[in-house]
Design an enzyme around this catalytic site. Sequence first.
Site, PDB file in Angstrom:
ATOM      1  N   SER A 156      -9.909 -10.054  14.082  1.00  0.00           N
ATOM      2  CA  SER A 156      -9.181  -8.923  13.496  1.00  0.00           C
ATOM      3  C   SER A 156     -10.039  -8.139  12.516  1.00  0.00           C
ATOM      4  O   SER A 156      -9.532  -7.246  11.838  1.00  0.00           O
ATOM      5  CB  SER A 156      -7.934  -9.438  12.769  1.00  0.00           C
ATOM      6  OG  SER A 156      -8.319 -10.395  11.801  1.00  0.00           O
TER       7      SER A 156
ATOM      8  N   THR B 208      -6.710  -8.847   7.550  1.00  0.00           N
ATOM      9  CA  THR B 208      -7.777  -8.087   6.878  1.00  0.00           C
ATOM     10  C   THR B 208      -8.578  -9.030   6.002  1.00  0.00           C
ATOM     11  O   THR B 208      -7.994  -9.923   5.388  1.00  0.00           O
ATOM     12  CB  THR B 208      -7.133  -7.013   5.956  1.00  0.00           C
ATOM     13  OG1 THR B 208      -6.368  -6.141   6.776  1.00  0.00           O
ATOM     14  CG2 THR B 208      -8.161  -6.228   5.174  1.00  0.00           C
TER      15      THR B 208
ATOM     16  N   THR C  64     -10.939  -4.168   8.241  1.00  0.00           N
ATOM     17  CA  THR C  64     -10.042  -4.673   9.293  1.00  0.00           C
ATOM     18  C   THR C  64     -10.091  -3.780  10.533  1.00  0.00           C
ATOM     19  O   THR C  64     -10.468  -2.608  10.431  1.00  0.00           O
ATOM     20  CB  THR C  64      -8.574  -4.703   8.771  1.00  0.00           C
ATOM     21  OG1 THR C  64      -7.723  -5.294   9.754  1.00  0.00           O
ATOM     22  CG2 THR C  64      -8.048  -3.317   8.434  1.00  0.00           C
TER      23      THR C  64
ATOM     24  N   ARG D 285      -3.809   5.625  13.971  1.00  0.00           N
ATOM     25  CA  ARG D 285      -3.016   4.945  12.935  1.00  0.00           C
ATOM     26  C   ARG D 285      -3.940   4.481  11.796  1.00  0.00           C
ATOM     27  O   ARG D 285      -4.987   3.881  12.022  1.00  0.00           O
ATOM     28  CB  ARG D 285      -2.300   3.742  13.541  1.00  0.00           C
ATOM     29  CG  ARG D 285      -1.424   2.946  12.562  1.00  0.00           C
ATOM     30  CD  ARG D 285      -2.104   1.725  12.033  1.00  0.00           C
ATOM     31  NE  ARG D 285      -1.193   0.880  11.222  1.00  0.00           N
ATOM     32  CZ  ARG D 285      -1.589  -0.167  10.522  1.00  0.00           C
ATOM     33  NH1 ARG D 285      -2.848  -0.523  10.516  1.00  0.00           N
ATOM     34  NH2 ARG D 285      -0.727  -0.875   9.820  1.00  0.00           N
TER      35      ARG D 285
ATOM     36  N   THR E  69      -3.080  -7.869   2.355  1.00  0.00           N
ATOM     37  CA  THR E  69      -3.188  -8.054   3.804  1.00  0.00           C
ATOM     38  C   THR E  69      -1.794  -8.319   4.352  1.00  0.00           C
ATOM     39  O   THR E  69      -0.916  -8.799   3.643  1.00  0.00           O
ATOM     40  CB  THR E  69      -4.184  -9.178   4.169  1.00  0.00           C
ATOM     41  OG1 THR E  69      -4.201  -9.329   5.591  1.00  0.00           O
ATOM     42  CG2 THR E  69      -3.822 -10.514   3.541  1.00  0.00           C
ATOM     43  N   GLY E  70      -1.614  -7.968   5.626  1.00  0.00           N
ATOM     44  CA  GLY E  70      -0.296  -8.099   6.241  1.00  0.00           C
ATOM     45  C   GLY E  70       0.107  -6.776   6.868  1.00  0.00           C
ATOM     46  O   GLY E  70      -0.758  -6.018   7.313  1.00  0.00           O
TER      47      GLY E  70
END
Length: 286
Positions: free
Chosen positions: A49, A149, A167, A177, A200-201
């Site tokens: 990722s 990330t 990320t 995006r 992060t998330g």
Amino acid sequence: MAKIIAIATWDFGKAAVAKSGEILATGGTAIDAVEKGINVAELDTNIVSVGYGGMPNATGEMEFDAAIMNGRTHAVGSVATLTGYSRPISVARAVMEKCQHSMLVGDGARKFATEQGFAIEETLSEESKKKYSLWLADKNAKPEFMHDTIGLLAMDCRGELVAGCSTSGMAFKHPGRVGDSPLIGSGLYADIEAGAAAATGNGDEILKFCMSFLTVEFMRNGDSAMQACQNVIKRFVAQHPEKINEDVNLIALSADGHYGAATLRDSFAFGLWDGAQARCQSVKRI
Ligand code: ASP
């Protein structure tokens, strides 16, 4: 001498802060510790990722987001939807140091990287391509790793404080995006007088609350790094109880070198280097 310390999101943050630690222990700068630590994650083919081998967008292309911020000068460099370079944090640093602007996106960011001498690289691994094909075949199938990330915060022996993150963003996202990571205040923030934070998330939620800036502001107002992370998440849930299971995670470093983290997941992990061996620590849901 200031406390020297580095903290990074997720268990893969351990290898990143180990690199940061090597730099900090030998008198290196926080800016190098952040960039080179994040490069470790970006070039690790097992991390799906971040950087090379990350998760492509809905058209199969890799679009990276990354940013870096100096807590003393408040200088920032940020790139969003960058294609063609596997170390977006290094391009973000070049924006900070060599560009008159703070943030570059898409083709403009790519053009700037080329002008700065970065060589175009393959960013998709065979694994990235395989995951994309599986998703194309069944768009309802959730691949094991959808996003994540690397956010890394470091303080050096001069007391400099720097935050960075990198990320490939949400897997199979709409082209164009932009998540929280390259947005100063959302994915990261640093202010030498108060502290630094990274998130992060689910970036589409994190950016609505400028969560990293808010974490730093809570520390400015007296919270410890741990309390600040928890209080940001508590505010989010208080205003949106329906999002109690949202993927929201924060790490923080206070101006006096203490660390903290909080999560809404069942568990979250971060890598830590504070002078000895890099290690991984886990955090339970608040
Ligand atoms: N926050 C990132 C994004 O939304 C993904 C992650 O950190 O999991 O792009």
